[in-house]
Design a protein around this motif. Structure first.
Motif, short mmCIF file in Angstrom:
data_model
loop_
_atom_site.label_atom_id
_atom_site.label_comp_id
_atom_site.label_asym_id
_atom_site.label_seq_id
_atom_site.Cartn_x
_atom_site.Cartn_y
_atom_site.Cartn_z
N SER A 272 -1.16 -17.47 -4.91
CA SER A 272 -0.39 -17.20 -6.12
C SER A 272 1.00 -16.73 -5.75
CB SER A 272 -1.09 -16.13 -6.98
OG SER A 272 -1.12 -14.89 -6.29
N GLU A 273 1.89 -16.76 -6.74
CA GLU A 273 3.26 -16.30 -6.53
C GLU A 273 3.28 -14.82 -6.14
OE1 GLU A 273 7.39 -15.68 -9.09
OE2 GLU A 273 5.68 -16.74 -9.97
N ARG A 274 2.47 -14.01 -6.83
CA ARG A 274 2.43 -12.59 -6.54
C ARG A 274 1.94 -12.34 -5.11
NH1 ARG A 274 -1.23 -8.82 -5.87
NH2 ARG A 274 -0.74 -6.64 -6.37
N TYR A 275 0.91 -13.07 -4.69
CA TYR A 275 0.37 -12.89 -3.34
C TYR A 275 1.43 -13.19 -2.28
CZ TYR A 275 -2.02 -14.30 0.94
OH TYR A 275 -2.38 -14.45 2.25
N LEU A 276 2.15 -14.31 -2.43
CA LEU A 276 3.17 -14.67 -1.45
C LEU A 276 4.31 -13.65 -1.44
CD1 LEU A 276 3.40 -18.53 -1.98
CD2 LEU A 276 2.34 -17.32 -0.08
N PHE A 277 4.75 -13.24 -2.63
CA PHE A 277 5.88 -12.31 -2.71
C PHE A 277 5.52 -10.96 -2.10
CE2 PHE A 277 8.22 -8.97 -4.95
CZ PHE A 277 9.53 -9.36 -4.68
N MET A 278 4.34 -10.42 -2.45
CA MET A 278 3.96 -9.11 -1.95
C MET A 278 3.71 -9.14 -0.44
SD MET A 278 4.23 -7.16 -4.52
CE MET A 278 3.39 -5.65 -4.04
N THR A 279 3.15 -10.25 0.07
CA THR A 279 2.95 -10.36 1.50
C THR A 279 4.28 -10.39 2.24
OG1 THR A 279 0.89 -11.60 1.15
CG2 THR A 279 1.88 -11.73 3.33
N ALA A 280 5.24 -11.16 1.71
CA ALA A 280 6.56 -11.23 2.34
C ALA A 280 7.25 -9.87 2.30
CB ALA A 280 7.41 -12.28 1.64
N MET A 281 7.18 -9.17 1.17
CA MET A 281 7.82 -7.86 1.07
C MET A 281 7.15 -6.85 2.00
SD MET A 281 10.34 -8.30 -0.92
CE MET A 281 10.37 -9.96 -0.16
N SER A 282 5.83 -6.92 2.10
CA SER A 282 5.12 -6.03 3.00
C SER A 282 5.55 -6.26 4.45
CB SER A 282 3.61 -6.24 2.85
OG SER A 282 2.90 -5.45 3.78
N GLY A 283 5.69 -7.54 4.83
CA GLY A 283 6.14 -7.85 6.18
C GLY A 283 7.55 -7.35 6.43
N GLY A 284 8.45 -7.51 5.43
CA GLY A 284 9.82 -7.05 5.59
C GLY A 284 9.89 -5.55 5.79
N ILE A 285 9.13 -4.80 5.01
CA ILE A 285 9.12 -3.33 5.16
C ILE A 285 8.50 -2.95 6.50
CG2 ILE A 285 8.21 -1.19 4.21
CD1 ILE A 285 8.31 -2.50 1.45
N ALA A 286 7.45 -3.65 6.91
CA ALA A 286 6.78 -3.33 8.18
C ALA A 286 7.72 -3.51 9.36
CB ALA A 286 5.53 -4.20 8.35
N ILE A 287 8.50 -4.59 9.39
CA ILE A 287 9.38 -4.82 10.53
C ILE A 287 10.51 -3.79 10.56
CG2 ILE A 287 10.92 -6.47 9.38
CD1 ILE A 287 9.73 -6.50 13.05
N LEU A 288 10.97 -3.35 9.39
CA LEU A 288 11.98 -2.29 9.37
C LEU A 288 11.40 -0.99 9.92
CD1 LEU A 288 13.70 -2.96 5.91
CD2 LEU A 288 14.63 -3.42 8.19
#
Length: 516
Positions: free
Chosen positions: A51-67
């Motif tokens: 779903s759109e929400r699944y992809l968006f939240m996964t991407a945002m989670s990855g972005g915060i994790a790498i920071l």
């Protein structure tokens, strides 16, 4: 029929057999019988959908994790785990394998693949655009699987699968799954952006190992709770063959990782055994640090012994090279202690405290270096109080830096040291104007003046700067707005006086009070 009953009676006459029979009966009726399996399966199918929400939240989670990994901030990494929705498709893999549902397996794998790709490429983009591209300790810790990583994934999967089967899933179990998956996935993106094959391949292996551990543990829990293929549509022989093939293919990298983990665990026992055998019974191995990734394998060991042995290092090195069949580089430190029964224990505690003290000293020096860098001063100008865990630095005037910039720098340093009180004292830069806007009140035809969103942030910056510098403030503007700002400042303990009072306007202009 009588013979069958007599046989069961004979079986249950054995105390062990009777106990096992009672346990199986209890499990089927009181545990499996209380689970609405069809409802659980339908719910898990929905969680595994792309779903759109699944992809968006996964991407945002990855972005915060790498920071968080770049900043070496565990708090930020934990924040990324709170967002990660990876639990749905991974637990879905376990359910699909357990009940033999090929379509569900394909959809879960598709969702997981797209989510993984989104997170990796976003992390790679963040790292590529970031000025920080060094391998931090948080990143290095996630470049190869070890026994503890595997245990984290295993217990996370047990918690996640149990919560989903019993219908008690929530944020906490999602965080448990993300603990084992999102940080390694972010490190894969780091390795891709920096073209560091060692980091990329190591983190990818850790990610795949943890993923398979979670999926296979979930499969075991699902089978334990009695889920069977009869709960789904009849599968064709071809689909069953594909499920089995996928299962075997996924198990190969996990088996390789388990083999390496098992060898390393065995090697650690061999190292400690050889070190202990090289000294007498009153000696104690205090510390052993092994870097299996190095070539040759490096070992740093400390031994507390009543009698020093000059040939011990070479003897242990040769024995380890022979038993492990690897090139070994050994650094052996010996401390001479008394011969009493408690001398080694006291020396070990003292050595541990000395090591902890040295680590705290290095951490304090690193903190001072970072604060000096952002403040534009020398390390000696940073005040470090290790007892109270407080660090203070008075910043110089930096070209183009506003008070908001100094506050942001302080917040970034503080985020990496949650146990410390960090204070950056800014220079007396111009205070930001505070904007207001008129808001309709609940009373009929009534309105009131409130700070805008930007005005609220500027007021918070003003309070922060006044607290850091200890300087009073002069507030100028319309009487109504000046009174609001003064009231807010005084509530925070900031001394404020009236400046120039105007008749109209929606902006308050604060400035430092020149006491001279």
């Amino acid at each position: 029929m009588a013979d069958s009953i007599d046989s069961k009676a004979d079986d249950t006459s054995n105390p062990v057999a009777a106990t096992l029979f009672n346990i199986r009966t209890w499990w089927r009726t009181e545990v499996i019988g209380t689970v609405d399996q069809q409802a659980v399966i339908e719910k898990r199918r929905e969680d595994a959908l792309l779903s759109e929400r699944y992809l968006f939240m996964t991407a945002m989670s990855g972005g915060i994790a790498i920071l968080g990994l770049l900043l070496s901030s565990p708090a930020v990494v934990i924040g990324a785990m709170l967002l990660s929705p990876l639990m749905g498709p991974i637990i879905g893999l376990g359910f699909a394998l357990a009940i033999g549902d090929y379509n569900w397996l394909r959809k879960s794998a598709r969702s997981l693949a797209w989510g993984t790709a989104m997170a990796v490429f976003l992390c790679a983009l963040v790292v590529f655009l970031s000025p920080i591209q060094t391998v931090t300790p948080e990143i290095a810790a996630r470049t190869r699987p070890n026994l503890f990583d595997l245990l984290v994934a295993f217990f996370s999967a047990l918690a996640g699968a149990y919560a989903m089967i019993r219908g008690r899933e929530g944020t906490i179990v999602g965080v448990a799954i993300a603990t084992a998956l999102m940080p390694p996935l972010a490190v894969v993106g780091f390795g891709l952006a920096t073209l560091n094959w060692t980091v990329f391949s190591g983190a990818l292996l850790l990610y795949v190992t943890n993923l398979l551990t979670i999926a296979l543990t979930a499969w075991g829990m699902v089978r334990l709770y009695g889920f069977r293929s009869t709960l789904t549509e009849r599968q064709s022989q071809f689909q069953n063959f594909v499920v089995i093939a996928v299962f075997i293919a996924l198990a190969v990298p996990l088996a390789l990782s388990l083999r390496q983990i098992g060898w390393e665990y065995s090697a650690q026992r061999v190292v400690k055994s050889e070190l202990q055998d090289a000294f007498d019974a009153k000696s104690r191995v205090s510390q052993v640090d092994i870097n299996f990734a190095a070539r040759p394998i490096t070992i740093d060991a400390t031994v507390l012994t009543p009698e020093l042995r000059l040939d011990a290092e070479e003897q242990v090195k040769q024995a380890l090279s022979r038993r492990l069949d690897r090139d070994i580089q050994l650094v052996l430190t010996q401390y001479q202690v008394g011969t009493s029964a408690t001398a080694a224990e006291r020396a070990q505690i003292a050595a541990a405290r000395a090591k902890e003290e040295a680590a705290a000293q290095r951490r304090a020096e690193d903190l001072a270096n970072r604060l000096a860098l952002v403040a534009g001063v020398k390390d000696a100008d940073v005040t470090i109080d290790r007892l109270r865990r407080r660090a203070v630095v008075r910043a110089k005037v930096l070209d183009g830096a506003s008070l908001t910039a100094y506050r942001t720098l302080e917040e970034r340093i503080a985020a990496t040291e949650p146990d410390w009180v960090i204070e950056v004292i800014p220079p007396l830069r111009p205070l930001p104007p505070i904007a207001f806007e008129r808001k309709q009140s609940e009373e009929e035809d009534g309105s009131t003046m409130r700070t805008t969103a930007a005005g609220t942030r500027d007021l918070q910056t003003l309070v922060w700067a006044a607290e850091r510098t200890g300087m009073p403030v002069v507030v100028s503007g319309p009487r109504e707005l000046v009174d609001i700002v003064r009231r807010d400042l005084e509530a925070e303990g900031v001394s404020a006086t009236d400046g120039t009072i105007t008749q109209n306007g929606i902006v308050v202009s604060p400035r430092w009070n020149d006491l001279d």
